[in-house]
Write a protein that holds these residues in place. Structure first.
Motif, PDB file in Angstrom:
ATOM      1  N   ASN A   5      25.600   1.383  43.318  1.00  0.00           N
ATOM      2  CA  ASN A   5      24.646   0.084  44.082  1.00  0.00           C
ATOM      3  C   ASN A   5      23.003   0.601  43.971  1.00  0.00           C
ATOM      4  OD1 ASN A   5      26.639  -1.454  45.374  1.00  0.00           O
ATOM      5  ND2 ASN A   5      27.498   1.422  46.924  1.00  0.00           N
ATOM      6  N   ALA A   6      22.596   1.038  43.343  1.00  0.00           N
ATOM      7  CA  ALA A   6      21.440   1.656  43.152  1.00  0.00           C
ATOM      8  C   ALA A   6      21.173   2.393  41.916  1.00  0.00           C
ATOM      9  CB  ALA A   6      20.952   2.146  43.773  1.00  0.00           C
ATOM     10  N   LYS A   7      20.431   2.233  41.050  1.00  0.00           N
ATOM     11  CA  LYS A   7      19.689   3.355  39.850  1.00  0.00           C
ATOM     12  C   LYS A   7      19.238   4.954  40.860  1.00  0.00           C
ATOM     13  CE  LYS A   7      17.076  -0.316  37.410  1.00  0.00           C
ATOM     14  NZ  LYS A   7      17.884  -1.057  39.038  1.00  0.00           N
ATOM     15  N   SER A   8      19.689   6.139  40.674  1.00  0.00           N
ATOM     16  CA  SER A   8      19.595   6.977  40.587  1.00  0.00           C
ATOM     17  C   SER A   8      18.333   7.875  39.860  1.00  0.00           C
ATOM     18  CB  SER A   8      20.915   8.086  40.212  1.00  0.00           C
ATOM     19  OG  SER A   8      22.174   7.597  40.869  1.00  0.00           O
ATOM     20  N   ILE A   9      18.390   7.033  38.175  1.00  0.00           N
ATOM     21  CA  ILE A   9      17.138   7.987  37.888  1.00  0.00           C
ATOM     22  C   ILE A   9      15.898   8.193  38.207  1.00  0.00           C
ATOM     23  CG2 ILE A   9      16.507   7.878  34.935  1.00  0.00           C
ATOM     24  CD1 ILE A   9      19.940   7.675  34.139  1.00  0.00           C
ATOM     25  N   PRO A  10      15.392   6.335  38.060  1.00  0.00           N
ATOM     26  CA  PRO A  10      14.226   6.433  38.849  1.00  0.00           C
ATOM     27  C   PRO A  10      13.832   7.552  40.175  1.00  0.00           C
ATOM     28  CG  PRO A  10      15.564   4.428  38.145  1.00  0.00           C
ATOM     29  CD  PRO A  10      16.273   5.451  38.006  1.00  0.00           C
ATOM     30  N   VAL A  11      14.766   7.310  40.775  1.00  0.00           N
ATOM     31  CA  VAL A  11      14.244   8.197  42.176  1.00  0.00           C
ATOM     32  C   VAL A  11      14.236   9.570  41.686  1.00  0.00           C
ATOM     33  CG1 VAL A  11      15.750   8.569  43.811  1.00  0.00           C
ATOM     34  CG2 VAL A  11      15.643   6.494  43.015  1.00  0.00           C
ATOM     35  N   ALA A  12      15.180  10.501  40.962  1.00  0.00           N
ATOM     36  CA  ALA A  12      14.853  11.735  40.379  1.00  0.00           C
ATOM     37  C   ALA A  12      13.527  11.916  39.766  1.00  0.00           C
ATOM     38  CB  ALA A  12      15.789  11.983  40.001  1.00  0.00           C
ATOM     39  N   GLU A  13      12.683  11.057  39.304  1.00  0.00           N
ATOM     40  CA  GLU A  13      12.019  11.090  38.612  1.00  0.00           C
ATOM     41  C   GLU A  13      10.898  11.072  39.631  1.00  0.00           C
ATOM     42  OE1 GLU A  13      11.321   8.508  34.375  1.00  0.00           O
ATOM     43  OE2 GLU A  13       8.909   8.969  34.879  1.00  0.00           O
ATOM     44  N   ALA A  14      10.052   9.933  40.968  1.00  0.00           N
ATOM     45  CA  ALA A  14       9.727   9.737  41.104  1.00  0.00           C
ATOM     46  C   ALA A  14       9.741  11.462  42.188  1.00  0.00           C
ATOM     47  CB  ALA A  14       9.814   8.635  42.284  1.00  0.00           C
ATOM     48  N   ILE A  15      10.612  11.689  42.476  1.00  0.00           N
ATOM     49  CA  ILE A  15      10.759  12.948  43.595  1.00  0.00           C
ATOM     50  C   ILE A  15      10.038  14.249  42.694  1.00  0.00           C
ATOM     51  CG2 ILE A  15      12.509  14.608  44.745  1.00  0.00           C
ATOM     52  CD1 ILE A  15      13.873  12.372  45.296  1.00  0.00           C
ATOM     53  N   GLN A  16      10.437  14.114  40.964  1.00  0.00           N
ATOM     54  CA  GLN A  16       9.850  14.746  40.174  1.00  0.00           C
ATOM     55  C   GLN A  16       8.501  15.245  40.579  1.00  0.00           C
ATOM     56  OE1 GLN A  16      12.467  14.346  36.845  1.00  0.00           O
ATOM     57  NE2 GLN A  16      13.746  16.357  37.850  1.00  0.00           N
ATOM     58  N   ARG A  17       8.342  14.065  40.620  1.00  0.00           N
ATOM     59  CA  ARG A  17       6.680  13.576  39.568  1.00  0.00           C
ATOM     60  C   ARG A  17       5.733  13.667  40.683  1.00  0.00           C
ATOM     61  NH1 ARG A  17       5.772  12.230  34.974  1.00  0.00           N
ATOM     62  NH2 ARG A  17       7.063  11.028  33.748  1.00  0.00           N
ATOM     63  N   ARG A  18       6.285  13.800  42.147  1.00  0.00           N
ATOM     64  CA  ARG A  18       5.801  13.813  43.436  1.00  0.00           C
ATOM     65  C   ARG A  18       5.633  14.861  43.745  1.00  0.00           C
ATOM     66  NH1 ARG A  18       4.867  11.188  48.130  1.00  0.00           N
ATOM     67  NH2 ARG A  18       4.950   9.093  46.577  1.00  0.00           N
ATOM     68  N   VAL A  19       6.178  15.893  43.441  1.00  0.00           N
ATOM     69  CA  VAL A  19       7.099  17.264  43.393  1.00  0.00           C
ATOM     70  C   VAL A  19       5.473  17.823  42.456  1.00  0.00           C
ATOM     71  CG1 VAL A  19       7.432  19.609  43.200  1.00  0.00           C
ATOM     72  CG2 VAL A  19       8.751  17.564  44.423  1.00  0.00           C
ATOM     73  N   GLU A  20       5.356  17.929  41.751  1.00  0.00           N
ATOM     74  CA  GLU A  20       4.670  18.473  40.834  1.00  0.00           C
ATOM     75  C   GLU A  20       2.807  17.239  41.025  1.00  0.00           C
ATOM     76  OE1 GLU A  20       5.213  17.113  36.332  1.00  0.00           O
ATOM     77  OE2 GLU A  20       6.922  18.118  36.363  1.00  0.00           O
ATOM     78  N   GLU A  21       2.634  15.807  41.006  1.00  0.00           N
ATOM     79  CA  GLU A  21       1.827  15.732  41.357  1.00  0.00           C
ATOM     80  C   GLU A  21       0.821  16.101  42.999  1.00  0.00           C
ATOM     81  OE1 GLU A  21       2.025  11.614  40.377  1.00  0.00           O
ATOM     82  OE2 GLU A  21       2.640  11.990  38.528  1.00  0.00           O
ATOM     83  N   LYS A  22       2.425  16.038  43.705  1.00  0.00           N
ATOM     84  CA  LYS A  22       1.281  16.080  44.847  1.00  0.00           C
ATOM     85  C   LYS A  22       1.482  17.221  45.681  1.00  0.00           C
ATOM     86  CE  LYS A  22       0.073  13.002  49.147  1.00  0.00           C
ATOM     87  NZ  LYS A  22       0.465  11.735  49.363  1.00  0.00           N
ATOM     88  N   LEU A  23       2.496  17.561  45.871  1.00  0.00           N
ATOM     89  CA  LEU A  23       3.206  18.876  46.307  1.00  0.00           C
ATOM     90  C   LEU A  23       2.643  20.134  46.391  1.00  0.00           C
ATOM     91  CD1 LEU A  23       6.909  18.730  47.684  1.00  0.00           C
ATOM     92  CD2 LEU A  23       4.380  17.567  49.176  1.00  0.00           C
ATOM     93  N   GLY A  24       1.770  20.005  44.844  1.00  0.00           N
ATOM     94  CA  GLY A  24       1.077  21.467  44.847  1.00  0.00           C
ATOM     95  C   GLY A  24       1.492  21.586  43.152  1.00  0.00           C
ATOM     96  N   ASP A  25       1.296  23.298  42.442  1.00  0.00           N
ATOM     97  CA  ASP A  25       1.923  23.666  41.953  1.00  0.00           C
ATOM     98  C   ASP A  25       3.445  24.254  41.630  1.00  0.00           C
ATOM     99  OD1 ASP A  25       1.137  25.557  42.926  1.00  0.00           O
ATOM    100  OD2 ASP A  25      -0.811  26.238  41.579  1.00  0.00           O
ATOM    101  N   LEU A  26       3.251  25.183  40.422  1.00  0.00           N
ATOM    102  CA  LEU A  26       4.717  26.199  40.180  1.00  0.00           C
ATOM    103  C   LEU A  26       4.652  26.949  41.360  1.00  0.00           C
ATOM    104  CD1 LEU A  26       4.953  26.587  36.746  1.00  0.00           C
ATOM    105  CD2 LEU A  26       6.324  25.375  38.486  1.00  0.00           C
ATOM    106  N   ASP A  27       3.434  27.334  42.078  1.00  0.00           N
ATOM    107  CA  ASP A  27       3.409  28.892  42.963  1.00  0.00           C
ATOM    108  C   ASP A  27       4.224  28.012  44.226  1.00  0.00           C
ATOM    109  OD1 ASP A  27       2.142  30.460  41.332  1.00  0.00           O
ATOM    110  OD2 ASP A  27       0.780  30.091  42.091  1.00  0.00           O
ATOM    111  N   TYR A  28       3.472  26.565  44.574  1.00  0.00           N
ATOM    112  CA  TYR A  28       4.017  25.826  46.066  1.00  0.00           C
ATOM    113  C   TYR A  28       4.837  26.064  45.878  1.00  0.00           C
ATOM    114  CZ  TYR A  28       4.282  23.225  50.188  1.00  0.00           C
ATOM    115  OH  TYR A  28       4.677  22.083  51.069  1.00  0.00           O
ATOM    116  N   LEU A  29       6.501  24.730  44.798  1.00  0.00           N
ATOM    117  CA  LEU A  29       7.373  25.174  44.581  1.00  0.00           C
ATOM    118  C   LEU A  29       8.808  25.699  44.353  1.00  0.00           C
ATOM    119  CD1 LEU A  29       9.749  23.267  42.808  1.00  0.00           C
ATOM    120  CD2 LEU A  29       9.570  23.629  40.590  1.00  0.00           C
TER     121      LEU A  29
END
Length: 566
Positions: A425-449
Motif C-alpha cells: 500500500n505504501a513505500k517502505s524504503i524511502p521511510v527507512a532512509e528518511a529515518i536513518q538520515r534524521r538520526v545521522e543529521e539531527k539526532l546527533g553523532d554516533l555517541d548519541y545513537l
C-alpha cells in the motif's frame, strides 16, 4: 554445511528442466496465464510491479562462499547488479527476464540451490538461528533438525496445497533468535530432566492482517516424534483450515476459532494413527544429517588476543563496531561478525554483486568458507579469529558493510514495499532512509545513537507484514487512504521468548512526517527513561500515552515531569 546427495540433485535438476519446458510453452502461447501461474509460483516466481521477482531459498540461512559467488553472478548477469535479503532468510531478485528464469534456476542448481516452495500455499523455507552451532546459550544445534524438516517438507505430497502458506522456525538456544512465537509452527528445543533433547511445539502464531502469538500445543515432545507430530498438526490444518476466505485461511485463525484445547485434541487424534509409525525419527537419521554440521577445524587459541585489545584501545571506531557487530563464540579465540546491510541510503537487506563477491572472499579467508544470513536482513561470518577482527573490519568498511549499528536505531528491518511489491500500500524504503538520515543529521553523532541503545524499527508496506512491523519496538505499517500513502505507527512490540505485539498509537501519518514522528518517540523516551533503561522497558513502564501525547502534540497531559515520577 549440508551437501546434496544424488536424490537432492536429481530432484532439483529435474525441476529446472520441467520449468524450462513450462516457460517455453507459456511464452509460445500454449499455456494461458491462469495455467502458468501455479507453475511459476511453485518455482518462486512472482509477477511484481516492474518485472518478475524470483525468490531463492536459503535453507535456515546457511550459504557456502561458492553459493554466494553464484548469487553475485546471477545479480550481475540476469538482474540489475544486486539482490535483496528478506526476513525469511531468502534472497530476491527484482528484475529478471521471464525467459531467463530457467537459466537462473539451472545456475542455482549447479551450486545446490533452488527456488522451490518459496511461494505458494505450501511449507516455506524453514528458518533458524543465525548463530546456530556457535552460541554459548545453545542447548542443541538446530540446523540438523531444520535440514531434516527441509527434506521432509520438500514436495510432501499431502501438504503441497495447504489452505495458505506455512512457515516454521527451529530454535536451539535458550534465547529465541528465530521468532518462534510468530510462526505457524515454532519448534523450540528443550532438555528434559534426563538430559534428552525434546521440543516445545508452538502453533498458531503469525503476523499479517491478524497478528497472533503462538501457543505451546505440546511441551517437551521427544525428538523421535517430531515428524509424526508435525504431520498430525499439518493434517488437522489441511482438513479444517478455511479455504473460502483468503484472510482467514492461516492456521492462527483456525487455532483461535477452534480453541487451543480442541485443536490439540484433534492433533492428538491424528497423532494416534501416526505415532511410532514409519515417520518416526531415528537416531541414525539424525546422525546422518548431523554429520554435515560438524565444527570446522578450529585452532586452539587463547580467549585473549593482545593485538585485538590494542586495536580497540587505539581505534574508537573499531571498538564501537566490536561492541555492536561482534557476537561471542563458544570456541575460545573466535567470534561471529555481523556485516550490516543497513548503511544509510541503501535499501535494508540489499547487496550488490561486488559486495557479495567480496563477502565470499572474506568467508574463504576468515570464516571457513561459510556465510549466514539473518532474518534481520544482515550477513554473518560465524567463525572469525579474534586476532583477525581488525582486518575483517577494514575489509567490511571497504565494501560498506561495517556500519556499527546492529540492534540500534538505524538497523531497520524493511520489506521492499511499494517500490517493488505489487501488494504494498505504501513505500517502505524511502521511510527507512528518511529515518536513518534524521538520526545521522539531527539526532546527533554516533555517541548519541549508542546512548539510545537497543531499539528495533520494523517497516512493512502492507498488512502482509513482511517487515514484521508488529514485533518492532517501533512498528511502521504502510496504509492506503483514498489512494494516498500513509503510515500507521505502533510501539512496544518485541521478539524473543517474551515476544509482544506493538500497540497502535493513533491516526496515521504522511510519508514526510515519519522522520519527525520517530524523532519525537525517541526524544520522549530519552526524557522519560530511567538510567540504563531501554526504549522497550520505558514503554512497558509508562505505557503508550506519553508517546502519543508528544507525537500528536497534545497538551493533554502527561507532561514529562509528571510521567517521570511514575
Amino acid at each position: 554445511m549440508h551437501r546434496y546427495d544424488q536424490y537432492d540433485q536429481t530432484i532439483v535438476d529435474e525441476r529446472v528442466a520441467q520449468f524450462r519446458g513450462q516457460t517455453e510453452r507459456y511464452l509460445a502461447g500454449q499455456l494461458s496465464e491462469e495455467e502458468f501461474r501455479p507453475l511459476r509460483l511453485q518455482n518462486g516466481l512472482y509477477i511484481q510491479k516492474h518485472a518478475p521477482m524470483l525468490r531463492v531459498a536459503i535453507p535456515y540461512g546457511l550459504l557456502s562462499s561458492t553459493q554466494v559467488r553464484m548469487l553475485a553472478h546471477i545479480a550481475r548477469k540476469y538482474d540489475r547488479g544486486y539482490g535483496h535479503f528478506t526476513t525469511r532468510q531468502n534472497i530476491q531478485y527484482n528484475w529478471p527476464k521471464l525467459e531467463q528464469v530457467p537459466d537462473i534456476l539451472a545456475d542455482l542448481a549447479s551450486v545446490e540451490m533452488h527456488a522451490i516452495q518459496t511461494s505458494g500455499n505450501c511449507i516455506r523455507n524453514t528458518t533458524s538461528d543465525q548463530f546456530a552451532g556457535i552460541a554459548h546459550d545453545e542447548l542443541i544445534d538446530p540446523r540438523p533438525y531444520a535440514e531434516l524438516i527441509r527434506q521432509w517438507s520438500t514436495f510432501h505430497p499431502e501438504f503441497a496445497y495447504l489452505p495458505r502458506k506455512f512457515k516454521m522456525a527451529v530454535n536451539g538456544a535458550r534465547e529465541d533468535r528465530t521468532g518462534t512465537l510468530f510462526h505457524d509452527i515454532g519448534i523450540h528445543a528443550v532438555k528434559t530432566a534426563s538430559g534428552d533433547v525434546a521440543f516445545n511445539i508452538l502453533v498458531g502464531g503469525g503476523l499479517g492482517r491478524t497478528p497472533i502469538l503462538g501457543h505451546v500445543v505440546y511441551e517437551a515432545l521427544p525428538k523421535e516424534h517430531l515428524f509424526t507430530y508435525l504431520d498430525a498438526v499439518l493434517r488437522v490444518y489441511n482438513r479444517f483450515g478455511r479455504r473460502d476466505n483468503l484472510y482467514k485461511a492461516r492456521i492462527k485463525i483456525l487455532v483461535k476459532e477452534m480453541g487451543l484445547d480442541k485443536f490439540r485434541a484433534e492433533v492428538e487424534a491424528e497423532w494416534a494413527h501416526l505415532k511410532d509409525g514409519p515417520s518416526t525419527l531415528t537416531q541414525a537419521e539424525i546422525d546422518r544429517v548431523s554429520e554435515h554440521f560438524v565444527d570446522p577445524a578450529y585452532e586452539k587459541l587463547s580467549a585473549i588476543n593482545a593485538e585485538f585489545e590494542k586495536h580497540q584501545l587505539e581505534s574508537k571506531a573499531f571498538a564501537r563496531w566490536v561492541s555492536r557487530n561482534v557476537f561471542g563464540h563458544k570456541q575460545p579465540g573466535y567470534a561471529a561478525v555481523t556485516l550490516s546491510l543497513k548503511k544509510t541510503g541503501v535499501p535494508p537487506g540489499d547487496a550488490t554483486d561486488a559486495q557479495l563477491d567480496a563477502v565470499a572472499d572474506m568467508a574463504d579467508q576468515f570464516s571457513y568458507g561459510e556465510i549466514r544470513v539473518s532474518h534481520e536482513q544482515n550477513i554473518i561470518l560465524a567463525d572469525v579469529k579474534i586476532g583477525e577482527l581488525f582486518t575483517v573490519w577494514q575489509r567490511a568498511k571497504a565494501i560498506g558493510f561495517a556500519t556499527p549499528n546492529i540492534g540500534l536505531l538505524t538497523d531497520i528491518i524493511s520489506c521492499p514495499g511499494g517500490d517493488f511489491c505489487s501488494l504494498a500500500n505504501a513505500k517502505s524504503i524511502p521511510v527507512a532512509e528518511a529515518i536513518q538520515r534524521r538520526v545521522e543529521e539531527k539526532l546527533g553523532d554516533l555517541d548519541y545513537l549508542f546512548d539510545i541503545g537497543d531499539i528495533a524499527i520494523n517497516i512493512s508496506g502492507c498488512m502482509n507484514a513482511c517487515g514484521h512491523h508488529h514485533v518492532g519496538h517501533i512498528g511502521i505499517l504502510g496504509v492506503d487512504k483514498h489512494g494516498e500513502e500513509f503510515y500507521q505507527v505502533s510501539i512496544g512490540g518485541s521478539q524473543g521468548l517474551d515476544a509482544a505485539l506493538g500497540k497502535v498509537i493513533g491516526p496515521s501519518f504522511a510519508q514526510d512526517e515519519m522522520a519527525d514522528v520517530v524523532e519525537k518517540l525517541i526524544t520522549t523516551y530519552v526524557d522519560l527513561r530511567h538510567e540504563d533503561e531501554l526504549f522497550l522497558d520505558t514503554v512497558k513502564r509508562v505505557g503508550i500515552e506519553p508517546f502519543k501525547a508528544r507525537v500528536y502534540d497534545r497538551k493533554a497531559v502527561h507532561n514529562v515531569a509528571e510521567v517521570t515520577n511514575v
